[in-house]
Design a protein around this motif. Structure first.
Motif, PDB file in Angstrom:
ATOM      1  N   ALA A 117       0.767  -1.286  -0.086  1.00  0.00           N
ATOM      2  CA  ALA A 117      -0.139   0.533   0.309  1.00  0.00           C
ATOM      3  C   ALA A 117       1.024   1.354  -0.573  1.00  0.00           C
ATOM      4  O   ALA A 117       0.650   2.316  -1.066  1.00  0.00           O
ATOM      5  CB  ALA A 117      -0.736   0.040   1.765  1.00  0.00           C
ATOM      6  N   ASN A 118       2.113   0.732   0.971  1.00  0.00           N
ATOM      7  CA  ASN A 118       2.356   2.589   1.112  1.00  0.00           C
ATOM      8  C   ASN A 118       3.425   2.718  -0.221  1.00  0.00           C
ATOM      9  O   ASN A 118       3.797   3.810  -1.314  1.00  0.00           O
ATOM     10  CB  ASN A 118       3.890   2.283   2.247  1.00  0.00           C
ATOM     11  CG  ASN A 118       3.197   2.007   3.598  1.00  0.00           C
ATOM     12  OD1 ASN A 118       1.907   3.537   3.338  1.00  0.00           O
ATOM     13  ND2 ASN A 118       3.915   2.183   4.705  1.00  0.00           N
ATOM     14  N   VAL A 119       4.064   1.391  -1.211  1.00  0.00           N
ATOM     15  CA  VAL A 119       4.591   1.619  -2.059  1.00  0.00           C
ATOM     16  C   VAL A 119       3.803   2.161  -3.114  1.00  0.00           C
ATOM     17  O   VAL A 119       4.268   3.403  -4.606  1.00  0.00           O
ATOM     18  CB  VAL A 119       5.081  -0.429  -2.625  1.00  0.00           C
ATOM     19  CG1 VAL A 119       6.172   0.442  -3.883  1.00  0.00           C
ATOM     20  CG2 VAL A 119       6.066  -0.448  -1.656  1.00  0.00           C
ATOM     21  N   GLY A 120       2.417   1.765  -3.665  1.00  0.00           N
ATOM     22  CA  GLY A 120       1.320   2.092  -4.583  1.00  0.00           C
ATOM     23  C   GLY A 120       0.874   3.171  -4.148  1.00  0.00           C
ATOM     24  O   GLY A 120       1.285   4.350  -4.884  1.00  0.00           O
ATOM     25  N   MET A 121       1.161   4.002  -3.408  1.00  0.00           N
ATOM     26  CA  MET A 121       0.289   5.781  -2.967  1.00  0.00           C
ATOM     27  C   MET A 121       2.006   6.161  -3.331  1.00  0.00           C
ATOM     28  O   MET A 121       1.787   7.533  -3.227  1.00  0.00           O
ATOM     29  CB  MET A 121       0.677   5.607  -1.320  1.00  0.00           C
ATOM     30  CG  MET A 121      -1.335   5.163  -0.968  1.00  0.00           C
ATOM     31  SD  MET A 121      -1.453   5.709   0.293  1.00  0.00           S
ATOM     32  CE  MET A 121      -1.295   4.061   1.355  1.00  0.00           C
ATOM     33  N   ILE A 122       3.049   5.917  -2.938  1.00  0.00           N
ATOM     34  CA  ILE A 122       4.489   6.134  -2.965  1.00  0.00           C
ATOM     35  C   ILE A 122       3.895   6.623  -4.888  1.00  0.00           C
ATOM     36  O   ILE A 122       4.921   8.028  -4.970  1.00  0.00           O
ATOM     37  CB  ILE A 122       5.631   5.636  -2.597  1.00  0.00           C
ATOM     38  CG1 ILE A 122       5.764   6.318  -1.324  1.00  0.00           C
ATOM     39  CG2 ILE A 122       6.579   6.854  -2.987  1.00  0.00           C
ATOM     40  CD1 ILE A 122       6.758   5.663   0.063  1.00  0.00           C
TER      41      ILE A 122
END
Length: 257
Positions: A117-122
């Motif tokens: 989720a963090n990688v995608g949002m970044i």
């Protein structure tokens, strides 16, 4: 780097798996699907629909053993016996990007960020902010899988992702190419808002629990932090990335980049 054979498929495609994501990729006119791989045991109406959709857009469908599909999808993932390789037009090796006539001016390096989720949002935020490159190392960071694509709201396909082996490897390459490389930390560092920005700057974002890794910490030119007058220890890494990206937009906005 004219030798295309030297570029690994992992540096050109995002692999999506599962019947619904594969069908969505095939029916999205903006996406270029390279191939579909179906497990030889996969049958039923959903599979027929995928075959029909692939044929309609001229995408080859290969059959492979269920085990092979599982391995390609990354073991233990819910692949449902089907995956597709989708072309990510702006994804390339970091070395190739640095060799270009106009290498990206602002680059993010992901280090140890393991939550999809963090990688995608970044990826979504940095692409929205117009950053020239986001280094997603092959080791130590969440694999570029459907969870990442979903968290990016589909932007991952168009993100300027730069690939290399590890975050430390990225920092070495960037430093050699004349970038000032800073790590984003929470304590005691120079404020991001006061930092003098050289023409080529890279920022390392560390993992959710451990932050920037020790090997990377030894290689960076310095540390910057986001001032937090409210006394909270740190922000979620994707929130910190958003602050950083849009501070760069604010600064570079004057030059009309």
């Amino acid at each position: 780097m004219g030798d295309d054979a030297a570029v690994s498929p992992k540096d050109r495609f995002l692999t999506v798996y599962g019947r619904k994501p594969v069908l969505e990729a095939l029916t999205d006119p903006e996406l270029d699907v390279d191939k579909v791989i179906l497990a030889d045991v996969a049958r039923g109406p959903a599979v027929t629909e995928i075959q029909r959709a692939a044929k309609a857009v001229g995408v080859p469908v290969q059959r492979a053993s269920a085990h092979r599909v599982k391995v390609l999808a990354g073991n233990g993932k819910q692949d449902q016996g089907v995956l597709a390789d989708v072309v990510a037009p702006r994804m390339r090796p970091l070395a190739a990007a640095l060799a270009e006539k106009r290498p990206p001016e602002r680059v993010l390096v992901l280090d140890g960020i393991t939550t999809p989720a963090n990688v995608g949002m970044i990826l979504r935020t940095a692409t929205a902010a117009g950053l020239g490159g986001i280094v997603v190392p092959r080791r130590g960071v969440a694999a570029l899988d459907p969870l990442v694509v979903k968290a990016s709201a589909g932007v991952a396909f168009r993100a300027p992702m730069l690939r290399c082996a590890t975050a430390a490897d990225a920092v070495e390459q960037l430093t050699e190419a004349g970038y000032a490389v800073y790590a984003l930390g929470s304590q005691g560092a120079e404020s991001l808002f006061d930092l003098e920005l050289p023409a080529r700057t890279a920022f390392v974002l560390g993992g959710e629990t451990a932050g920037v890794g020790g090997d990377v910490a030894q290689l960076v030119a310095g540390w910057v932090s986001i001032p937090m007058p409210g006394g909270v220890e740190s922000l979620n890494v994707s929130a910190a990335a958003a602050v950083l990206c849009f501070e760069l937009v604010r600064r570079d906005g004057q030059h009309g980049h």
